[in-house]
Design a protein around this motif. Structure first.
Motif, PDB file in Angstrom:
ATOM      1  N   VAL A  99       0.960  -0.927   0.088  1.00  0.00           N
ATOM      2  CA  VAL A  99       0.131   0.061  -0.097  1.00  0.00           C
ATOM      3  C   VAL A  99       0.923   1.362  -0.038  1.00  0.00           C
ATOM      4  O   VAL A  99       0.814   2.425  -0.515  1.00  0.00           O
ATOM      5  CB  VAL A  99      -0.983   0.084   1.065  1.00  0.00           C
ATOM      6  N   GLN A 100       1.994   1.302   0.659  1.00  0.00           N
ATOM      7  CA  GLN A 100       2.932   2.424   0.696  1.00  0.00           C
ATOM      8  C   GLN A 100       3.353   2.350  -0.478  1.00  0.00           C
ATOM      9  O   GLN A 100       3.592   3.503  -1.091  1.00  0.00           O
ATOM     10  CB  GLN A 100       4.001   2.011   1.788  1.00  0.00           C
ATOM     11  N   ASN A 101       3.810   1.355  -1.417  1.00  0.00           N
ATOM     12  CA  ASN A 101       4.535   1.620  -2.829  1.00  0.00           C
ATOM     13  C   ASN A 101       3.473   2.155  -3.574  1.00  0.00           C
ATOM     14  O   ASN A 101       3.560   2.996  -4.392  1.00  0.00           O
ATOM     15  CB  ASN A 101       4.798   0.237  -3.094  1.00  0.00           C
ATOM     16  N   ALA A 102       2.132   1.641  -3.420  1.00  0.00           N
ATOM     17  CA  ALA A 102       1.009   2.189  -4.265  1.00  0.00           C
ATOM     18  C   ALA A 102       0.796   3.710  -4.014  1.00  0.00           C
ATOM     19  O   ALA A 102       0.627   4.245  -4.991  1.00  0.00           O
ATOM     20  CB  ALA A 102      -0.390   1.160  -4.095  1.00  0.00           C
ATOM     21  N   CYS A 103       0.748   4.145  -3.029  1.00  0.00           N
ATOM     22  CA  CYS A 103       0.719   5.382  -2.844  1.00  0.00           C
ATOM     23  C   CYS A 103       1.771   6.401  -3.299  1.00  0.00           C
ATOM     24  O   CYS A 103       1.366   7.274  -4.076  1.00  0.00           O
ATOM     25  CB  CYS A 103       0.777   5.574  -1.018  1.00  0.00           C
ATOM     26  N   ARG A 104       2.974   5.769  -3.157  1.00  0.00           N
ATOM     27  CA  ARG A 104       4.102   6.638  -3.819  1.00  0.00           C
ATOM     28  C   ARG A 104       3.891   6.614  -5.123  1.00  0.00           C
ATOM     29  O   ARG A 104       4.005   7.491  -5.668  1.00  0.00           O
ATOM     30  CB  ARG A 104       5.437   6.034  -3.462  1.00  0.00           C
ATOM     31  N   ASP A 105       3.585   5.494  -5.946  1.00  0.00           N
ATOM     32  CA  ASP A 105       3.140   5.412  -7.181  1.00  0.00           C
ATOM     33  C   ASP A 105       2.203   6.690  -7.817  1.00  0.00           C
ATOM     34  O   ASP A 105       2.223   7.047  -8.801  1.00  0.00           O
ATOM     35  CB  ASP A 105       2.700   4.218  -7.867  1.00  0.00           C
ATOM     36  N   LYS A 106       1.252   6.804  -6.880  1.00  0.00           N
ATOM     37  CA  LYS A 106       0.228   7.893  -6.973  1.00  0.00           C
ATOM     38  C   LYS A 106       0.672   9.354  -6.521  1.00  0.00           C
ATOM     39  O   LYS A 106      -0.369  10.110  -6.661  1.00  0.00           O
ATOM     40  CB  LYS A 106      -1.103   7.211  -6.338  1.00  0.00           C
ATOM     41  N   GLY A 107       1.688   9.315  -6.073  1.00  0.00           N
ATOM     42  CA  GLY A 107       2.290  10.635  -5.624  1.00  0.00           C
ATOM     43  C   GLY A 107       2.134  11.202  -3.995  1.00  0.00           C
ATOM     44  O   GLY A 107       2.102  12.266  -3.866  1.00  0.00           O
ATOM     45  N   LEU A 108       1.947  10.101  -3.166  1.00  0.00           N
ATOM     46  CA  LEU A 108       1.896  10.399  -1.824  1.00  0.00           C
ATOM     47  C   LEU A 108       2.919   9.518  -1.171  1.00  0.00           C
ATOM     48  O   LEU A 108       3.004   8.289  -1.411  1.00  0.00           O
ATOM     49  CB  LEU A 108       0.381   9.946  -1.424  1.00  0.00           C
ATOM     50  N   LEU A 109       3.596  10.332  -0.337  1.00  0.00           N
ATOM     51  CA  LEU A 109       4.624   9.646   0.469  1.00  0.00           C
ATOM     52  C   LEU A 109       4.112   9.377   1.806  1.00  0.00           C
ATOM     53  O   LEU A 109       3.846  10.369   2.589  1.00  0.00           O
ATOM     54  CB  LEU A 109       5.886  10.446   0.604  1.00  0.00           C
ATOM     55  N   VAL A 110       3.950   8.044   2.265  1.00  0.00           N
ATOM     56  CA  VAL A 110       3.733   7.811   3.624  1.00  0.00           C
ATOM     57  C   VAL A 110       4.603   6.560   4.295  1.00  0.00           C
ATOM     58  O   VAL A 110       5.491   6.079   3.572  1.00  0.00           O
ATOM     59  CB  VAL A 110       2.341   7.117   3.656  1.00  0.00           C
ATOM     60  N   GLY A 111       4.514   6.411   5.458  1.00  0.00           N
ATOM     61  CA  GLY A 111       5.422   5.479   6.186  1.00  0.00           C
ATOM     62  C   GLY A 111       4.811   4.056   6.697  1.00  0.00           C
ATOM     63  O   GLY A 111       3.531   3.984   6.280  1.00  0.00           O
ATOM     64  N   VAL A 112       5.599   3.448   7.266  1.00  0.00           N
ATOM     65  CA  VAL A 112       5.082   2.085   7.622  1.00  0.00           C
ATOM     66  C   VAL A 112       5.374   2.007   9.257  1.00  0.00           C
ATOM     67  O   VAL A 112       6.383   2.715   9.473  1.00  0.00           O
ATOM     68  CB  VAL A 112       5.566   0.821   6.972  1.00  0.00           C
TER      69      VAL A 112
END
Ligand code: PLP
Length: 396
Positions: free
Chosen positions: A346-359
């Motif tokens: 999910v973190q990787n998918a967010c990044r592909d869509k332009g959002l940086l989050v952590g775990v």
């Protein structure tokens, strides 16, 4: 072509993207792609990137004086320590270059406090499962995470860990050997878990009854992140004897601090501790600016307000994806979504869509955005997480 990363010790596994610029809540890569930053260098860039007042303070100081060491007075550090003590439980401050060093100072101060009273057997530090206190030998022993201890020799004596939330185990663990109970009011790496406010109050009481000190690690949850300047302020009668801060206090310039009461800190005398760089003029120039902006009631009120928007957004994601989301966790702008499987995809998918989050922890998608985010940023982030969760084929 050789891997440009080949000479970096591979203790991290960063994705391909390399960032070149930051502006507010956005980061831009070397090839021009822009991202919404909801992790802020792990709760560090509290005022976002390239905050004009921070840039001006650093540039001005860079042209004047960088470093003299603590052989000499640092007036801007005296000023920042004065402000910190006026606004918190503390009377004394030791400046460091990182969170881990603030932790080392806290552990040493706690042990020396009892030693100076002649109580030389009181050196044990009691911590909680899921704790994270940094990566020095002292800090990994305090953290107690077996993965971080493995291979680095025998565990150090003088640390005891109790299961998070197990009150009976805690009662039994705090004895006449206990120098201090050491805890994050909101666990960061351990899964963004906020200790209930009445438990912080209970901890203070227990420590007082047993003659132990109370140390809060507010490196991640402090400096406005939960909507109070420090997370312990949410609880009644829960002031610590010692507190570690870092991350947000420098807003991206590396520094931290160990704060103590007069009684506790007075055991640290010339020769007890030191740091060549700690609290140097560059760090202190930035630190004063960050402090003045965040330690302001209107600023903190806005953190609480936008924190409510984040909580609502996360709640709506939990409602929309009950098969994938277990719940919402955290406090203020240190929050997470508990997922029903490992959060990396999910973190990787967010990044592909332009959002940086952590775990964090085993299964938490962690958000620690700059404290200056606006409702529109939150809406954008929630929409991206919604899409990422929809696409996610959860392994069952
Ligand atoms: C990040 C962190 C540390 C360690 O800080 P460093 O600056 O990485 O040394 C310690 N405790 C907590 C709670 C943290 O989040």
């Amino acid at each position: 072509m050789s891997d440009p990363r080949q000479h970096i010790m591979p203790v991290y596994r960063p994705p391909e993207e390399a960032f070149e610029r930051g502006d507010g809540v956005r980061l831009t890569t070397t090839d021009g792609k822009t991202y919404l930053d909801f992790i802020a260098g792990i709760a560090v860039s509290a005022l976002g990137h390239s905050h004009p007042a921070m840039v001006a303070a650093l540039q001005e100081q860079a042209g004047k004086l960088w470093h003299t060491s603590n052989m000499f007075r640092v007036p801007a550090g005296e000023e920042l320590a004065r402000k910190m003590c006026a606004r918190t439980f503390a009377d004394r401050v030791f400046f460091t270059n990182s969170g881990t060093e603030a932790v080392e100072c806290a552990l040493k101060t706690a042990r020396k406090y009892h030693w100076a009273k002649g109580d030389t057997d009181r050196y044990e530090i009691v911590t909680f499962s899921g704790a994270f206190h940094g990566r020095s030998l002292g800090a990994i022993n305090a953290g107690g995470n077996p993965r971080y201890l493995e291979g680095f020799g025998p565990a150090l004596p003088g640390f005891a860990q109790v299961e998070y939330g197990d009150h009976e185990a805690l009662e039994a663990a705090v004895t006449d050997k206990t120098a201090a109970v050491f805890v994050e009011p909101v666990q960061g790496e351990g899964g963004v878990r906020a200790i209930p406010e009445q438990c912080l109050t209970g901890l203070r009481k227990l420590c007082d009854e047993r003659g132990a000190l109370l140390i809060f690690d507010e490196i991640q949850c402090g400096m406005g992140r939960t909507g109070q300047l420090f997370a312990y302020e949410w609880a009644e009668n829960a002031q610590p004897d010692i507190m570690c801060v870092a991350k947000g206090v420098g807003g991206g310039f590396p520094f931290g601090a160990c704060l103590t009461t007069e009684e506790t800190g007075s055991v640290m005398q010339p020769g007890s501790h030191g740091s060549t760089y700690g609290g140097n003029p560059l760090a202190m120039a930035v630190g004063n600016v960050v402090w003045d902006i965040i330690a302001d009631d209107a600023f903190l009120e806005n953190v609480r307000r936008v924190g409510g928007t984040v909580a609502q957004g996360l709640k709506s994601l939990a409602d929309t994806h009950p098969d994938k989301v277990d719940g919402v966790t955290g406090k203020g702008l240190l929050t997470g979504l508990r997922l029903k499987a490992l959060p990396k995809p999910v973190q990787n998918a967010c990044r592909d869509k332009g959002l940086l989050v952590g775990v964090a922890g085993n299964n938490v998608l962690r958000l620690a955005p700059p404290l200056i985010i606006e409702d529109s940023d939150v809406r954008e982030a929630v929409n991206i997480m919604d899409a990422a969760l929809s696409d996610w084929e959860i392994a069952t």
